[in-house]
Design a protein around this motif. Structure first.
Motif, mmCIF file in Angstrom:
data_model
loop_
_atom_site.group_PDB
_atom_site.id
_atom_site.type_symbol
_atom_site.label_atom_id
_atom_site.label_comp_id
_atom_site.label_asym_id
_atom_site.label_seq_id
_atom_site.Cartn_x
_atom_site.Cartn_y
_atom_site.Cartn_z
ATOM 1 N N LYS A 145 57.012 76.359 0.282
ATOM 2 C CA LYS A 145 56.086 77.326 0.864
ATOM 3 C C LYS A 145 55.360 78.125 -0.221
ATOM 4 O O LYS A 145 54.190 78.487 -0.066
ATOM 5 N N ALA A 146 56.070 78.410 -1.315
ATOM 6 C CA ALA A 146 55.484 79.214 -2.387
ATOM 7 C C ALA A 146 54.543 78.399 -3.268
ATOM 8 O O ALA A 146 53.780 78.971 -4.062
ATOM 9 N N GLY A 147 54.598 77.086 -3.162
ATOM 10 C CA GLY A 147 53.727 76.241 -3.965
ATOM 11 C C GLY A 147 54.004 76.320 -5.450
ATOM 12 O O GLY A 147 53.074 76.389 -6.261
ATOM 13 N N VAL A 148 55.289 76.309 -5.820
ATOM 14 C CA VAL A 148 55.646 76.426 -7.233
ATOM 15 C C VAL A 148 55.189 75.186 -7.993
ATOM 16 O O VAL A 148 54.977 74.117 -7.412
ATOM 17 N N SER A 149 55.078 75.326 -9.301
ATOM 18 C CA SER A 149 54.649 74.205 -10.137
ATOM 19 C C SER A 149 55.751 73.147 -10.197
ATOM 20 O O SER A 149 56.917 73.415 -9.892
#
Length: 463
Positions: free
Chosen positions: A377-381
């Motif tokens: 959900k946070a769209g981390v790398s």
């Protein structure tokens, strides 16, 4: 002064994490571990690595999922509303079990002053229940007093335990340590496995390290580092103190001691200092129990406010204290103390620690798995995702091993509790289900009446 100057630095947060973890959980461990021998000290290495991995993953959950609810909220991210309830339910019970274990520790250190407490099962039970109700009643005034007392009393454990880690080596005798290494002749693997729940007990509470990240400078960097360094700092003190005590006090005497740290200080400096350490330990246990009683009641209150626990847990007084819920919690803890009654403090302590470990580890597993959804959900790398998944697998591996190491009785008891939890949620699940439309009981994708659906071909049908 800028807003950032008012926030906590990495050093300050690391110190806070270490102090919070070093509550009363350590003071009975030397006696319990001595029953297996000094070989049990090897489990500290495994537990320290596993605990740091768990603490780091919870820190990452807190960074990328700022919603309230802690472990229950992280669990819901991956497993839905029912898992929120089950996580809260198990964590609530683990706190209740842990409180009974803490009260047993305090009774062990009170026994030299009140010998009747050590006269058998009745004395131990009476002292344990007396402390439970005393600390429950002391919380009726609200959180203000509880927080102030806890901040002071925790040093009653930290000072003697950390002090022993440094000073004790002047009294350390390799001969005594060697004799204590493996008195039962157990295979090293078995000794480590049996002592894992004991060492994990000292680290329980690490899940709170990631809270309040908004009060920290650069939380994405400092919160995970503080969790790691704080857990490592506590681990160093635990390892040193429990190792040095094995080289000062003969193993048989240590295994039968109800107040191991007081006993070793009496050996080092004389009976008077030993009694002072006893008083400090009692003070720390009562302060710790006071804080955990409030945390237990607050956990029940938050869950009740979600509509998942009985409403009585959510009722508060003008001092914002959930008194009725506190009384209910005290009754539960009294029943737990009665169900595990034993004339030996170390034996009863070990039973409770194993059960508390499992009922705490199950929420750990469900909450840690929520990190995968939270990162999505946070769209981390990709690099952050791979790093966190690697640490997550270590945390999960340790959690599974610790559940296994807690033994059949503890796992069986936790399984029964989990099964009961599913039944309890079944009774309240309707509160979280959307009401069906009265005009259209079943939505027909083809626009026909409800009874037409049985004869219509649904997507994917082949017959």
């Amino acid at each position: 002064m800028t807003a950032s100057n008012k926030k906590m630095t990495l050093v300050g947060l690391t110190t806070l994490v270490t102090v919070n973890m070093m509550g009363s959980g350590i003071i009975m461990l030397p006696s319990s571990m001595a029953q297996l021998g000094a070989v049990s000290l090897l489990s500290w290495l495994i537990t320290a690595i596993g605990s740091m991995a768990i603490a780091y993953c919870f820190a990452q959950c807190g960074v990328y999922c700022p919603r309230s609810g802690g472990m229950s909220a992280y669990t819901e991210e991956a497993h839905g509303k029912s898992a929120f309830f089950l996580c809260s339910f198990l964590y609530f019970l683990s706190l209740a079990i842990g409180n009974v274990a803490i009260s047993i520790s305090a009774v062990g250190y009170l026994t030299p002053f009140f010998p009747w407490l050590g006269s058998g099962a009745v004395g131990l039970f009476s002292g344990c229940v007396g402390l439970i109700w005393l600390t429950t009643a002391a919380n009726f005034g609200g959180a203000g007093i509880t927080g102030k007392l806890g901040a002071v009393t925790v040093w009653g454990v930290i000072i003697p335990v950390a002090g022993l880690s440094v000073m004790g080596w002047f009294w350390f005798e390799p001969r005594i340590f060697s004799a204590a290494w493996n008195p039962n002749g157990m295979p090293i693997k078995d000794a480590i496995t049996q002592s894992i729940p004991l060492t994990l007990w000292a680290f329980l509470g690490m899940e709170s390290a990631a809270q309040n990240s908004d009060a920290v400078v650069n939380p994405k960097r400092n919160v995970p580092l503080a969790c790691l360094f704080g857990t490592l700092g506590a681990a160093v003190v635990y390892v040193l103190s429990t190792t040095v005590i094995q080289g000062i006090v003969p193993n048989e005497a240590l295994a039968n001691s109800s107040a191991p740290f007081a006993y070793v200080y009496a050996q080092m400096f004389g009976p008077l200092v030993g009694k002072i350490i006893m008083l400090l330990a009692v003070m720390a246990c009562i302060g710790s129990l006071l804080g955990w009683q409030f945390t237990l009641a607050q956990t029940a209150k938050v869950t009740a406010n979600q509509g998942m626990f009985p409403k009585l847990f959510g009722k508060v007084t003008t001092a914002q204290a959930p008194v009725v819920g506190m009384i209910a919690c005290a009754v539960l803890q009294t029943l737990l103390a009665l169900s595990t009654i034993s004339p030996n403090a170390s034996e009863q302590f070990a039973k409770l620690v194993n059960l508390a470990a499992v009922t705490n580890l199950l929420p750990y597993v469900t909450a840690l798995s929520g990190l995968l959804v939270i990162m999505y959900k946070a769209g981390v790398s990709r690099s952050v995702y791979l790093r966190n998944v690697t640490v997550l697998m270590i945390a999960m591996g340790y959690s599974f091993y610790a559940i296994y190491a807690s033994g059949k009785d503890a796992v069986f008891g936790a399984t029964i509790v989990l099964a009961v939890g599913y039944l309890l949620y079944g009774f309240i699940a309707k509160r979280f289900v959307l009401e069906p439309s009265m005009s259209s009981p079943v939505d027909d994708p083809h626009g026909g009446s409800p009874q037409d659906i049985s004869s219509s071909q649904l997507p994917g049908d082949t017959l």
